[in-house]
Design a protein around this motif. Structure first.
Motif, mmCIF file in Angstrom:
data_model
loop_
_atom_site.group_PDB
_atom_site.id
_atom_site.type_symbol
_atom_site.label_atom_id
_atom_site.label_comp_id
_atom_site.label_asym_id
_atom_site.label_seq_id
_atom_site.Cartn_x
_atom_site.Cartn_y
_atom_site.Cartn_z
ATOM 1 N N PRO A 139 0.825 -1.205 0.000
ATOM 2 C CA PRO A 139 0.000 0.000 0.000
ATOM 3 C C PRO A 139 0.860 1.256 0.000
ATOM 4 O O PRO A 139 2.027 1.222 0.411
ATOM 5 C CB PRO A 139 -0.815 -0.125 1.304
ATOM 6 C CG PRO A 139 0.002 -1.025 2.184
ATOM 7 C CD PRO A 139 0.718 -1.965 1.261
ATOM 8 N N GLY A 140 0.266 2.358 -0.452
ATOM 9 C CA GLY A 140 1.017 3.607 -0.413
ATOM 10 C C GLY A 140 0.249 4.761 -1.023
ATOM 11 O O GLY A 140 -0.565 4.586 -1.927
ATOM 12 N N VAL A 141 0.507 5.951 -0.498
ATOM 13 C CA VAL A 141 0.055 7.198 -1.106
ATOM 14 C C VAL A 141 1.291 7.847 -1.714
ATOM 15 O O VAL A 141 2.276 8.110 -1.011
ATOM 16 C CB VAL A 141 -0.606 8.132 -0.078
ATOM 17 C CG1 VAL A 141 -0.920 9.492 -0.705
ATOM 18 C CG2 VAL A 141 -1.880 7.507 0.483
ATOM 19 N N ILE A 142 1.262 8.079 -3.031
ATOM 20 C CA ILE A 142 2.407 8.620 -3.754
ATOM 21 C C ILE A 142 2.086 10.048 -4.180
ATOM 22 O O ILE A 142 1.130 10.281 -4.931
ATOM 23 C CB ILE A 142 2.728 7.774 -5.000
ATOM 24 C CG1 ILE A 142 2.743 6.283 -4.666
ATOM 25 C CG2 ILE A 142 4.039 8.230 -5.636
ATOM 26 C CD1 ILE A 142 3.774 5.867 -3.665
ATOM 27 N N VAL A 143 2.865 11.002 -3.699
ATOM 28 C CA VAL A 143 2.686 12.407 -4.050
ATOM 29 C C VAL A 143 3.979 12.913 -4.680
ATOM 30 O O VAL A 143 5.043 12.851 -4.061
ATOM 31 C CB VAL A 143 2.323 13.251 -2.815
ATOM 32 C CG1 VAL A 143 2.216 14.729 -3.181
ATOM 33 C CG2 VAL A 143 1.008 12.759 -2.208
ATOM 34 N N ASP A 144 3.852 13.373 -5.929
ATOM 35 C CA ASP A 144 5.014 13.887 -6.671
ATOM 36 C C ASP A 144 6.157 12.872 -6.697
ATOM 37 O O ASP A 144 7.340 13.221 -6.579
ATOM 38 C CB ASP A 144 5.489 15.216 -6.088
ATOM 39 C CG ASP A 144 4.420 16.297 -6.178
ATOM 40 O OD1 ASP A 144 3.637 16.262 -7.148
ATOM 41 O OD2 ASP A 144 4.358 17.156 -5.283
ATOM 42 N N GLY A 145 5.795 11.594 -6.812
ATOM 43 C CA GLY A 145 6.787 10.545 -6.967
ATOM 44 C C GLY A 145 7.371 10.008 -5.686
ATOM 45 O O GLY A 145 8.250 9.148 -5.722
ATOM 46 N N LYS A 146 6.886 10.476 -4.537
ATOM 47 C CA LYS A 146 7.426 10.022 -3.258
ATOM 48 C C LYS A 146 6.330 9.383 -2.400
ATOM 49 O O LYS A 146 5.171 9.796 -2.455
ATOM 50 C CB LYS A 146 8.061 11.191 -2.501
ATOM 51 C CG LYS A 146 9.247 11.818 -3.229
ATOM 52 C CD LYS A 146 9.832 12.974 -2.441
ATOM 53 C CE LYS A 146 11.017 13.604 -3.179
ATOM 54 N NZ LYS A 146 11.584 14.766 -2.429
ATOM 55 N N VAL A 147 6.719 8.392 -1.594
ATOM 56 C CA VAL A 147 5.767 7.738 -0.693
ATOM 57 C C VAL A 147 5.502 8.646 0.510
ATOM 58 O O VAL A 147 6.409 8.928 1.288
ATOM 59 C CB VAL A 147 6.304 6.379 -0.203
ATOM 60 C CG1 VAL A 147 5.307 5.732 0.754
ATOM 61 C CG2 VAL A 147 6.567 5.444 -1.374
ATOM 62 N N THR A 182 3.017 7.798 2.754
ATOM 63 C CA THR A 182 2.834 6.780 3.789
ATOM 64 C C THR A 182 2.539 5.445 3.126
ATOM 65 O O THR A 182 1.960 5.398 2.032
ATOM 66 C CB THR A 182 1.683 7.136 4.748
ATOM 67 O OG1 THR A 182 1.578 6.127 5.767
ATOM 68 C CG2 THR A 182 0.352 7.227 4.024
ATOM 69 N N ASN A 183 2.960 4.358 3.756
ATOM 70 C CA ASN A 183 2.521 3.009 3.355
ATOM 71 C C ASN A 183 1.890 2.294 4.541
ATOM 72 O O ASN A 183 1.855 1.068 4.598
ATOM 73 C CB ASN A 183 3.671 2.193 2.760
ATOM 74 C CG ASN A 183 4.852 2.034 3.717
ATOM 75 O OD1 ASN A 183 4.742 2.309 4.917
ATOM 76 N ND2 ASN A 183 5.987 1.590 3.198
ATOM 77 N N ASP A 184 1.363 3.087 5.469
ATOM 78 C CA ASP A 184 0.735 2.593 6.690
ATOM 79 C C ASP A 184 -0.780 2.591 6.491
ATOM 80 O O ASP A 184 -1.392 3.652 6.298
ATOM 81 C CB ASP A 184 1.125 3.506 7.854
ATOM 82 C CG ASP A 184 0.628 3.013 9.203
ATOM 83 O OD1 ASP A 184 -0.427 2.351 9.251
ATOM 84 O OD2 ASP A 184 1.282 3.316 10.221
ATOM 85 N N LEU A 185 -1.413 1.410 6.549
ATOM 86 C CA LEU A 185 -2.856 1.322 6.313
ATOM 87 C C LEU A 185 -3.677 2.062 7.363
ATOM 88 O O LEU A 185 -4.793 2.507 7.065
ATOM 89 C CB LEU A 185 -3.295 -0.139 6.248
ATOM 90 C CG LEU A 185 -3.169 -0.842 4.892
ATOM 91 C CD1 LEU A 185 -3.665 -2.275 4.984
ATOM 92 C CD2 LEU A 185 -3.926 -0.092 3.800
ATOM 93 N N VAL A 186 -3.169 2.202 8.575
ATOM 94 C CA VAL A 186 -3.892 2.980 9.586
ATOM 95 C C VAL A 186 -3.917 4.451 9.174
ATOM 96 O O VAL A 186 -4.965 5.112 9.227
ATOM 97 C CB VAL A 186 -3.271 2.802 10.982
ATOM 98 C CG1 VAL A 186 -3.913 3.766 11.975
ATOM 99 C CG2 VAL A 186 -3.445 1.363 11.463
ATOM 100 N N ASP A 187 -2.773 4.987 8.765
ATOM 101 C CA ASP A 187 -2.727 6.372 8.283
ATOM 102 C C ASP A 187 -3.608 6.550 7.055
ATOM 103 O O ASP A 187 -4.322 7.554 6.924
ATOM 104 C CB ASP A 187 -1.291 6.773 7.932
ATOM 105 C CG ASP A 187 -0.399 6.911 9.151
ATOM 106 O OD1 ASP A 187 -0.938 7.013 10.272
ATOM 107 O OD2 ASP A 187 0.835 6.914 8.984
ATOM 108 N N ILE A 188 -3.526 5.581 6.136
ATOM 109 C CA ILE A 188 -4.355 5.653 4.929
ATOM 110 C C ILE A 188 -5.829 5.681 5.301
ATOM 111 O O ILE A 188 -6.606 6.501 4.801
ATOM 112 C CB ILE A 188 -4.035 4.465 4.004
ATOM 113 C CG1 ILE A 188 -2.673 4.678 3.325
ATOM 114 C CG2 ILE A 188 -5.133 4.265 2.965
ATOM 115 C CD1 ILE A 188 -2.163 3.474 2.563
#
Length: 595
Positions: free
Chosen positions: A291-299, A301-307
């Motif tokens: 999992p991950g949120v990618i913004v401008d090519g960078k992770v 977060t890859n934490d499902l709780v944060d997501i």
């Protein structure tokens, strides 16, 4: 496809494509095309249907959730069933046996292979076939006739034009071959979960599939035929998509938007996944798609709780009334973190139909956003694969021999098959001239590479499942009880991207239930802050390279962009009929005569 041009100025023309073809026909794209500057000046994405799963799920037995939500869609119903089962596992505190999880992973891998293959070759591929290119860009076709395919020795097509001809609907050689392959992958799914697309052996706590060596052997023989096929598909699509970059300078800008990608992860590791919320950060990172949120090519977060905690459902330009004055269902998550009123756990669906107005409300699709603490980000899935590969590559957590995430790419190793040697493919984060690209061609390219990724993962899963059976560990289901009170969530990747199911149980029944598949994220409308949704953003300002004059304009660059996201509108909107009213009662004879 219906196109409706309307002159608004010397060179600005209002055009509508409604419905968009080669998908479920309820998506409309309304745009203003600037023919003088060859760009799209404005774009609005609309959906004309409304359904009500979040409404009629209330009061249902939670154990029915996966059977009901599977029917949200006739394409990715098993993804919904799987996500609902994950959700229920958390609510009931049940952990399936390892073998049950390997079987679910094999089913989902087969679904990725099936759906991506049929969409890429038989639906998206038509946008790049010889007939379409001849109609919209005859100059490009002439160049394709003269261009040798760099990987002709691997896929068998001498020129790029030969590849295009092979994609012609119904008559193209590759078009027909892909249809045959889709049958094989569908059989693979049915071996694991009984029925496609609504699984009959998938339950909370595991599966009812009878696991035998023969079962997994039958799956593996079909999988290896698919592996053989992929060794031609990947180089063929690389040749085709690279040609468009070379043939049409500037084509990398078509469908390009800021890199704002979302992946919720999929394919759990049963050694680590216990489905508890308190351990979700850890077992989420152990998924075989990270999992991950990618913004401008960078992770970010890859934490499902944060997501999970960052999800916000905004209404903006959609046909609903707000619920902020309603009592929240959940104020804290199981770890004590505050839960926002706009989170799916607290959502109320209050439909308010009205006349479409592009200055106000104009669609039934809401506007899911992800809150990073400052901004509500309009994340997209890129059709699923580009976000999955990008997130997995950057996190660098997956290494199972068949696939390896390097921190900047994903390496995929396919073993020797019937007539072809071992082959290694590497999906690299799209970059041209030092710039990162999330655009139409790269969304499509990633779909090809992810088919190889899913196949490679499935090879590993078969090995693990066979090891369980041979060790005598044949149990595939664990018993559970339904609690009186619970809050839970499930996260996975549907074929076309992020999928979450959130549930609140009170008095043993569903009090609130909200599924959020990828299409609401991608097809979302301008939100409460005026931010356009990903379809709108990707089409808006995209350059136009079609050679046709305004009078014969087909909008192929716009259509390629929208279809690169793999739209699936049943998942984007939900219908609720209410009591209704009878307009007229007729006595209708039977269709073949009589009464």
């Amino acid at each position: 496809m219906t196109t409706t041009p309307q002159q608004t100025g010397d060179e600005l023309v209002e055009m509508a494509w409604d419905p968009i073809t080669r998908i479920v026909g309820s998506l409309g794209i309304y745009a203003k095309v600037d023919f003088k500057n060859r760009t799209v000046a404005e774009c609005y994405s609309t959906s004309s249907i409304f359904r009500g799963y979040s409404i009629f799920m209330k009061g249902k037995d939670p154990r029915d959730a996966h059977f009901i939500t599977s029917r949200i869609c006739g394409i990715c119903g098993d993804n919904h069933a799987t996500c609902s089962v994950y959700n229920q596992n958390m609510a009931y505190g049940v952990r399936p046996p390892h073998l049950g999880e390997w079987i679910i992973n094999l089913g989902e891998s087969a679904e990725y292979m099936f759906d991506h293959n049929i969409f890429q070759e038989n639906l998206v591929g038509v946008d790049y076939c010889e007939k379409m290119v001849r109609e919209t860009n005859p100059g490009v076709l002439q160049q394709a006739e003269r261009t040798e395919a760099p990987h002709a020795g691997e896929h068998g097509y001498r020129t790029i034009a030969d590849i295009m001809r092979s994609l012609n609907p119904l008559e193209g050689e590759f078009y027909r071959e892909a249809l045959q392959v889709s049958r094989t992958t569908r059989e693979m799914f049915c071996l694991m979960e009984g029925r496609h697309v609504h699984p009959s052996t998938l339950y909370p706590g595991g599966v009812g599939t009878v696991a035998t060596v023969q079962l997994f052997t039958d799956y593996l023989t079909r999988l290896m035929r698919y592996v053989e096929f992929l060794k031609r598909v990947v180089p063929m699509h690389d040749d085709l998509f690279d040609f468009f970059y070379d043939a049409i300078p500037g084509y990398e800008q078509v469908g390009r938007r800021r890199v704002l990608l979302a992946c919720w992860g999929s394919l759990n590791d049963p050694e680590h996944c216990d489905f508890t919320y308190r351990n979700m950060s850890d077992w989420g990172r152990r998924m075989y798609v990270t999992p991950g949120v990618i913004v401008d090519g960078k992770v970010v977060t890859n934490d499902l709780v944060d997501i999970n905690l960052g999800i916000r459902i905004l209404l903006g330009s959609s046909y609903y009334d707000d619920w902020e004055d309603q009592e929240p269902f959940v104020t804290q998550d199981p770890l004590g973190n505050p839960v926002d009123i706009r989170h799916p756990w607290n959502q109320h669906t209050i439909p308010h139909p009205r006349k479409r107005d592009f200055t106000d409300q104009y669609s039934w699709v809401m506007s899911p956003r992800w809150f990073d603490g400052t901004n509500h980000l309009a994340l997209d899935t890129g059709g699923g694969p580009i976000a999955r590969l990008w997130s997995t590559a950057l996190s660098g957590l997956v290494d199972i021999g068949y696939v390896k995430a390097t921190g900047h790419s994903v390496v995929i190793n396919l073993p020797r098959s019937a007539t072809r040697p071992e082959r290694t493919f590497e999906w690299k984060i799209p970059e041209r001239g030092g710039e990162l690209y999330s655009n139409t061609l790269e969304r499509n390219r990633a779909r090809t590479y992810f088919q190889a990724y899913a196949a490679a993962c499935a090879l590993y899963f078969v090995e693990q499942a066979l090891a369980e059976v041979r060790a005598g560990h044949t149990q595939t289901w664990s018993p559970f009880t339904v609690p009186e009170e619970a809050i839970s969530c499930g996260f996975t990747e549907a074929v076309r991207g992020v999928l979450s199911h959130h549930m609140v149980i009170r008095n043993g029944k569903i009090a609130n239930y909200h599924p959020y598949p990828p299409t609401p994220w991608n097809a979302s409308v301008r939100d409460s802050y005026g931010t356009p949704g990903p379809y709108e953003d990707a089409v808006q300002n995209t350059p136009i390279f079609e050679e046709n004059a305004r009078e014969d304009f087909k909008g192929i660059d716009i259509m390629r962009t929208v279809r690169s996201f793999d739209p699936c509108l049943p998942c984007g909107v939900h219908m609720y009929l209410g009591g209704g009213r009878q307009l007229r009662k007729l006595h209708t004879p039977h269709a073949f005569g009589g009464s």
